[in-house]
Design an enzyme around this catalytic site. Structure first.
Site, PDB file in Angstrom:
ATOM      1  N   HIS A 146      -2.785   3.748   2.889  1.00  0.00           N
ATOM      2  CA  HIS A 146      -2.890   3.992   1.448  1.00  0.00           C
ATOM      3  C   HIS A 146      -3.098   5.477   1.151  1.00  0.00           C
ATOM      4  O   HIS A 146      -2.523   6.003   0.202  1.00  0.00           O
ATOM      5  CB  HIS A 146      -4.044   3.172   0.854  1.00  0.00           C
ATOM      6  N   ARG A 163      -2.426 -19.274 -20.293  1.00  0.00           N
ATOM      7  CA  ARG A 163      -3.507 -19.446 -19.309  1.00  0.00           C
ATOM      8  C   ARG A 163      -3.017 -20.064 -18.002  1.00  0.00           C
ATOM      9  O   ARG A 163      -3.778 -20.724 -17.293  1.00  0.00           O
ATOM     10  CB  ARG A 163      -4.662 -20.262 -19.882  1.00  0.00           C
ATOM     11  N   GLU A 190     -10.106 -13.982  -1.657  1.00  0.00           N
ATOM     12  CA  GLU A 190     -10.651 -12.778  -1.034  1.00  0.00           C
ATOM     13  C   GLU A 190     -12.154 -12.684  -1.237  1.00  0.00           C
ATOM     14  O   GLU A 190     -12.694 -11.607  -1.502  1.00  0.00           O
ATOM     15  CB  GLU A 190      -9.963 -11.548  -1.634  1.00  0.00           C
ATOM     16  N   HIS A 215      -4.172  -0.294   6.971  1.00  0.00           N
ATOM     17  CA  HIS A 215      -3.945   0.030   5.565  1.00  0.00           C
ATOM     18  C   HIS A 215      -4.866   1.122   5.017  1.00  0.00           C
ATOM     19  O   HIS A 215      -4.552   1.718   3.996  1.00  0.00           O
ATOM     20  CB  HIS A 215      -4.051  -1.224   4.695  1.00  0.00           C
ATOM     21  N   ASN A 237      -5.819  -6.055   6.207  1.00  0.00           N
ATOM     22  CA  ASN A 237      -5.850  -4.630   5.864  1.00  0.00           C
ATOM     23  C   ASN A 237      -5.747  -3.720   7.084  1.00  0.00           C
ATOM     24  O   ASN A 237      -5.867  -2.496   6.958  1.00  0.00           O
ATOM     25  CB  ASN A 237      -7.144  -4.304   5.104  1.00  0.00           C
TER      26      ASN A 237
END
Lengths: 375, 375
Positions: free
Chosen positions: B258, B125, B242, B254, B251
């Protein structure tokens, strides 16, 4: 539905969520979740035993509340807490195009909650999830605290995350389908909680209602689920990621219990019975180490007996138990640590050196042997 | 070692860590980490390309500082960002008996950092980890921000966690072994950062030092790594998980990038070149949508050219690009969102409807076709 009890869990990071406890609580899960989370899609994760009953019901309620609902059933049992099954679920979520704003709903016992919680914690770096615990153990323990995870071939719970649900719905009506072992598992953790809980009224209530609980009385069950869940929630609020020592009390009885479960082979001796045995052992150790009154030991024995958690008639080599305790991840690198009670409501984390521990383990094994022979 | 630059990343949860940037910074990694983390054991995760060089050096330094150090090398390349490889690493950690107080050290580019960070985030964890980025892209982007994760067969980065390192050591000496593609990948994210950064001085500095950077001048490299890392750290400080829109600026470029990378087949067109192309496209879209001055477009084009990120001579069907953008996880459920610049330092997140977007994509594809024919 009986009157709902709502337990609020307020975490230090500012987030909070509600645990709802009631007989029939599932009737309103759709509206409750929709009020929290106006998303489009939900994936229910359940297992092949409880899924056909409770996941089907949850699905219906969520659909009525406007969700598009998918479901995934995993095989029942601890073997589903694996990286492989988690991987299948991640792929199922991706194939169904669930996105970060969507929801996962875990319907089942501790295995399903741990597995589905881990999948929710890590799919797209974390999506929200709802817990619907269907066993007593899951309602009072596994579903609370945000510990999620899966096992590795070489050890339990070695991979996981801390991830809190956004809502937990404990419908005590689900308990009707439990096995004797399931009941014992729940009662073990409940008894443990009542001993380390800082309010003595919990122990007293449990002592006075053990008979009702064993008779599966509805009102007593709701009350004990609410009390135990509230106790654990309070502990978790103070230490959500197990980074201070506050959560240690939850391990009362577990040091020996883990060793017993491993020595017997997982699944051979139920967790609840192992914990009860661990509590008996720890109490006796406390008499020597902390000068705990033997009256406490007798009272705790009586409590466990009254909950049907009788002494185990099982034994093994004390060296093997010590070795297993040493291998327990919490113990590595030194003397073994025990949560030892002074009395009800008061405990201490104590390092017990190997020699003293062996004396107690040997005595315990010998006593057990006699019990087995007498059995 | 040259003079160290230390960038402090202060997260909202109260935790903080340091990014150290210097040529030769690895020389002191042992003492630095030991001062932070007096643990017994560390596991280095690296890949088969950089491991034999840099992981060996890191291991030596950590051993000198008193650690017991194991290492695990994964195959080089994106395919190592898989659940299967993560699973092997979890088991390696368990077999080596690393416990919650131990340490994982990621030595490599973005793939190693994402993979090892995810393993650290989830083993028991969550255990602490240190980032040793060895590529320019990893130093200025991938190693900062706490995003960790692996790919699924059906999509990139679908499984992961937010997990911040306790220390990041960016030794620009590691850049000596980079390929041209590696440089382009770094320059792409650097150029992007300079455009959306709220301080115009970043763009101006980059414009004035592009030549030095292309010549791999040591001082310019240290400076640009420090500036870009500091920019990203500031953004991440405001939005570590975020959850607000602040991170959106990262971004920029991007959305198309992408789609280009997916259409060409991952690895065919480098990420940096795809991002540069995405920036060119977004700037032109901004002229129409936000009335951004064409002078900005020309300046950005010149900046990208000067960093060796020339226009791509590659094209494909505009419908395919639109479909890929729609499938991008960030875009699901409506119009596609673009980070569009008003000018240097000022940007906006804008939903662009499909019709307008198709006009621009068609024009882009047509222009590209001519470039391919001319090429």
């Amino acid at each position: 539905m009986s009157e709902e009890r709502e337990i609020s869990v307020n975490l230090k990071d500012g987030s909070s969520y509600t645990i709802c406890v009631a007989k029939g609580a599932l009737a309103t899960i759709g509206e409750k979740v929709a009020a929290l989370k106006p998303c489009r899609t939900a994936m229910i994760v359940s297992d092949e035993t409880v899924g056909p009953v409770y996941a089907t019901l949850v699905k219906k309620r969520l659909e009525e509340a406007g969700y598009e609902v998918y479901d995934a059933l995993v095989p029942s049992g601890e073997t589903s807490k694996s990286v492989e099954i988690a991987s299948e679920l991640w792929q199922e979520l991706a194939q169904r195009q669930l996105c970060r704003d969507d929801l996962l709903v875990a319907v089942g016992g501790g295995v399903v909650g741990d597995l589905a919680g881990f999948v929710a914690a890590t799919y797209m770096r974390g999506i929200d999830f709802v817990q619907v615990p269907t066993t007593l153990l899951a309602m009072v323990d596994a579903s609370i605290g945000g510990k999620t995870g899966v096992d590795l071939p070489c050890g339990k719970n070695l991979v996981g995350s801390f991830h809190q649900p956004i809502y937990t719905c404990a419908d005590t009506r689900c308990l009707r389908t439990l096995t004797d072992e399931d009941w014992a598992n729940g009662f073990g953790e409940i008894a443990k909680s009542s001993v380390v809980c800082s309010e003595r009224s919990f122990y007293e209530w449990l002592r006075d209602h053990a008979e009702d609980l064993c008779a599966h009385d509805d009102q007593a069950l709701e009350e004990v689920v609410a009390r135990t869940a509230e106790f654990k929630a309070k502990v978790v609020e103070q230490d959500a990621t197990e980074s201070s020592g506050i959560r240690e009390c939850l391990n009362y009885g577990h040091t020996l219990a883990h060793a017993i479960e491993a020595a017997a082979g997982y699944g051979e001796i139920g967790h609840g019975r192992a914990v009860a045995e661990g509590m008996r052992f720890a109490a006796r150790l406390a008499v020597q180490v902390l000068e705990t009154d033997t009256d406490f030991v007798a009272k705790q024995d009586a409590l466990l007996d009254s909950l049907g958690l009788e002494e185990l008639a099982w034994t093994c080599n004390p060296d093997r138990l010590l070795k297993l305790m040493k291998g327990d991840k919490k113990a590595r690198g030194g003397a073994i640590r025990f949560v030892l009670p002074h009395d009800f409501t008061s405990w201490e984390l104590v390092e017990v050196d190997d020699d003293l521990l062996m004396v107690h383990l040997s005595a315990w094994c010998e006593a057990k042997e006699k019990l087995v022979e007498a059995g």
